[in-house]
Design a protein around this motif. Structure first.
Motif, short mmCIF file in Angstrom:
data_model
loop_
_atom_site.label_atom_id
_atom_site.label_comp_id
_atom_site.label_asym_id
_atom_site.label_seq_id
_atom_site.Cartn_x
_atom_site.Cartn_y
_atom_site.Cartn_z
N ASP A 1 0.81 -1.22 0.00
CA ASP A 1 0.00 0.00 0.00
C ASP A 1 0.85 1.27 0.00
N HIS A 2 2.17 1.15 0.05
CA HIS A 2 3.02 2.33 -0.06
C HIS A 2 3.10 2.83 -1.50
N LEU A 3 2.89 1.92 -2.48
CA LEU A 3 3.00 2.27 -3.89
C LEU A 3 1.62 2.33 -4.52
N THR A 4 1.46 3.24 -5.48
CA THR A 4 0.26 3.25 -6.31
C THR A 4 0.37 2.12 -7.34
N ALA A 5 -0.69 1.95 -8.11
CA ALA A 5 -0.62 0.96 -9.20
C ALA A 5 0.47 1.36 -10.19
N ASP A 6 0.60 2.67 -10.47
CA ASP A 6 1.68 3.13 -11.34
C ASP A 6 3.04 2.87 -10.70
N GLY A 7 3.13 3.02 -9.39
CA GLY A 7 4.39 2.78 -8.70
C GLY A 7 4.83 1.32 -8.82
N ARG A 8 3.88 0.40 -8.67
CA ARG A 8 4.22 -1.03 -8.81
C ARG A 8 4.62 -1.35 -10.25
N ARG A 9 3.91 -0.75 -11.20
CA ARG A 9 4.26 -0.94 -12.61
C ARG A 9 5.66 -0.40 -12.89
N PHE A 10 5.96 0.77 -12.35
CA PHE A 10 7.27 1.40 -12.52
C PHE A 10 8.38 0.49 -11.99
N LEU A 11 8.17 -0.04 -10.80
CA LEU A 11 9.19 -0.88 -10.18
C LEU A 11 9.43 -2.15 -11.00
N HIS A 12 8.38 -2.82 -11.41
CA HIS A 12 8.54 -4.07 -12.15
C HIS A 12 9.15 -3.81 -13.53
N TRP A 13 8.81 -2.69 -14.15
CA TRP A 13 9.42 -2.32 -15.44
C TRP A 13 10.93 -2.16 -15.30
N LEU A 14 11.37 -1.46 -14.25
CA LEU A 14 12.80 -1.27 -14.04
C LEU A 14 13.50 -2.61 -13.75
N LEU A 15 12.87 -3.45 -12.94
CA LEU A 15 13.50 -4.73 -12.60
C LEU A 15 13.57 -5.66 -13.80
N ASP A 16 12.58 -5.59 -14.69
CA ASP A 16 12.64 -6.38 -15.92
C ASP A 16 13.85 -5.95 -16.76
N ALA A 17 14.07 -4.64 -16.85
CA ALA A 17 15.22 -4.13 -17.61
C ALA A 17 16.53 -4.53 -16.95
N LEU A 18 16.55 -4.43 -15.63
CA LEU A 18 17.78 -4.76 -14.90
C LEU A 18 18.15 -6.23 -15.07
N ARG A 19 17.16 -7.11 -15.06
CA ARG A 19 17.45 -8.53 -15.22
C ARG A 19 17.91 -8.87 -16.64
N LEU A 20 17.51 -8.04 -17.62
CA LEU A 20 18.04 -8.23 -18.97
C LEU A 20 19.52 -7.87 -19.01
N VAL A 21 19.87 -6.77 -18.33
CA VAL A 21 21.26 -6.30 -18.35
C VAL A 21 22.15 -7.19 -17.50
N HIS A 22 21.64 -7.56 -16.31
CA HIS A 22 22.41 -8.39 -15.38
C HIS A 22 21.54 -9.57 -14.95
N GLU A 23 21.71 -10.68 -15.62
CA GLU A 23 20.90 -11.85 -15.27
C GLU A 23 21.16 -12.30 -13.84
N ASP A 24 22.35 -11.99 -13.33
CA ASP A 24 22.69 -12.37 -11.97
C ASP A 24 22.57 -11.17 -11.02
N SER A 25 21.57 -10.32 -11.26
CA SER A 25 21.44 -9.10 -10.47
C SER A 25 21.18 -9.39 -8.99
N GLY A 26 20.67 -10.57 -8.70
CA GLY A 26 20.38 -10.89 -7.31
C GLY A 26 19.08 -10.31 -6.82
N ILE A 27 18.29 -9.72 -7.70
CA ILE A 27 17.01 -9.12 -7.33
C ILE A 27 15.90 -9.99 -7.88
#
Length: 490
Positions: A360-386
């Motif tokens: 409940d700390h994040l809006t729906a846009d906030g959750r979308r924003f976070l998952h979008w960034l993490l998807d990109a990060l896992r493409l760049v670093h498959e072993d990101s640990g996140i």
């Protein structure tokens, strides 16, 4: 023979992440972000025209300009600052001290594609005309182009944008500095052909300066509210094209997010103090998300540089061998332990902290924003640990109750709207509170049906048009509840 597909190469993963970071319609697609900001500018001008006692006709005429005529005004640092300041005043119930109309009434708004501040720049230089209308802060010569007060106001914004004030006047770029800046932009757009042009398009002006910050000599900054759409950087950032490209990405990414967040909030709970192991002072939660956004883009830049093709290296030289990242602050956990000295370590920490928060700390846009960034990060670093969250932490706040289905619902008269059909959105401003609300296609349809019929009739017609079936009543009840709370229905 195995028919399994081979894993993507490093260059392929960089290309996919480069495309992903400009694909999201809310945070990545610069054209969509621009359209939302133009719509917000137009409705804001119309609202101010209703409240301004001196020059309402000027504001109304401005709001009727074409998109192409509005863009140089929206990107002008002084006009954008005055616009945002006036909107804040209206939101705080202070319509008696608006300043934009007085300023605009004295400006020549010639249809030449130049903003008022840009018109003062002598010589007039555009460092990357093929990627956007950014201009260089050269000599600011008002002459008969604009009133001298515009130049004074621009200087005030410059002084206010640097922590503690600047230690010197703006540095006027030499022809060689102009070439080096353009060279850095060329490298950025060739290295990241999707992200590079996207972030450069959000920059209106680039200036050079020298100053001091709490962490030492100023390297670069993006203006945000104090100096909108502007980048200031130390001239030394131009000595190497890779450093120049990294600086443009760094600050351009911040300006892009600044524009994106004008049309939506990421947080429901903003007043959270977050400990940062490499800094002595905690950050607010919104700064954590802004920093994560930056580090994901920077990690992509670093990975792309590592795998730059020979042609790029022949044209610009080899990229730096090591990562250049802000030093950790003295007497911090990171300084004591020798940790958090890389972008990846910091991204892991920031993402992990946000993922651990109640939902409940994040809006729906906030959750979308976070998952979008993490998807990109896992493409760049498959072993990101996140890892993505595995469950729901916390509950979404309950909505206020909707009126009964027998209650008539009608749009209030104190609202103005601007449709964005290509985005499937409707922007509505409550003229009583100056609050702007972005309705998606579902909410837009339900809002349009609230013409005095009762809630049950709205649900029936919405179900017929949308094909929502059994979910129609739930959709309508939730939407009417939110629109009523926003003061858009009665």
């Amino acid at each position: 023979m195995s028919l399994a597909a081979s894993p993507p190469s490093s260059r392929e993963r960089v290309g996919r992440a480069d495309a992903l970071l400009v694909a999201d319609g809310r945070f990545g697609d610069s054209r969509a972000i621009e359209e939302r900001n133009v719509a917000r500018f137009v409705l804001g001008l119309r609202l101010m025209a209703q409240r301004d006692d001196h020059h309402p006709d000027v504001l109304l005429r401005l709001s009727q300009l074409s998109r192409q005529e509005l863009l140089p005004l929206l990107g002008d640092p002084v006009l954008r600052n005055a616009f945002e300041d006036d909107l804040t005043k209206l939101e705080n119930g202070r319509p008696d001290c608006l300043g934009l109309a007085d300023l605009v009434a004295r400006l020549p708004l010639a249809p030449d594609g130049l903003g008022p501040c840009e018109r003062m720049a002598t010589p007039h230089v555009r460092p990357w005309p093929e990627h956007g209308p950014a201009w260089l802060w050269t000599e600011m010569n008002p002459a008969d182009r604009v009133p001298s007060e515009l130049s004074a106001r621009l200087r005030q914004l410059y002084d206010g944008s640097i922590e503690g004030g600047p230690t010197a006047d703006p540095v006027i770029p030499t022809p060689d500095m102009c070439r080096q800046l353009s060279r850095g932009a060329d490298l950025l757009t060739r290295l990241l052909p999707q992200v590079g042009p996207s972030v450069l398009g959000h920059v209106s002006v680039v200036g050079f300066t020298r100053g001091e910050s709490a962490d030492g000599p100023l390297q670069s900054l993006s203006g945000g509210d104090p100096l909108p759409s502007a980048i200031l950087m130390a001239p030394e950032r131009l000595t190497d094209p890779w450093t120049a490209a990294e600086t443009l990405l760094h600050e351009g990414v911040h300006l892009k997010l600044f524009d994106a967040l004008r049309s939506g909030a990421l947080l429901r709970t903003a007043d959270v103090s977050v400990p940062i192991p490499w800094r002595q002072t905690p950050w607010r939660l919104v700064r954590v998300l802004v920093a994560l956004h930056f580090y994901v883009h920077m990690l992509l830049f670093q990975e792309a540089a590592r795998h730059a093709d020979p042609t790029l290296r022949a044209d610009f030289g080899d990229p730096p061998s090591g990562e250049i990242v802000d030093e950790v602050s003295p007497d911090t956990e990171a300084a004591h332990n020798g940790t958090y000295g890389t972008s990846l370590e910091r991204a892991r920490y920031l993402a992990g902290y946000v993922l651990s928060l109640p939902e409940d700390h994040l809006t729906a846009d906030g959750r979308r924003f976070l998952h979008w960034l993490l998807d990109a990060l896992r493409l760049v670093h498959e072993d990101s640990g996140i890892m993505p969250p595995t469950g729901v932490a916390g509950m979404i706040p309950a909505r206020p109750p909707a009126p009964s289905e027998e209650t008539p619902v009608r749009r209030t008269a104190h609202a103005m709207a601007r449709p964005l059909p290509e985005q499937g959105e409707l922007l509505v401003v409550n003229t009583d509170t100056a609050a702007m609300h972005w309705l998606n296609a579902r909410s837009w349809l339900i809002y349009s049906l609230c013409d005095g019929r009762d809630g049950g009739a709205v649900a029936a017609e919405y179900g017929r048009r949308s094909g929502a079936g059994d979910a129609a009543r739930d959709h309508v009840a939730a939407c009417i509840s939110e629109l009523t709370a926003a003061g858009l229905l009665e």
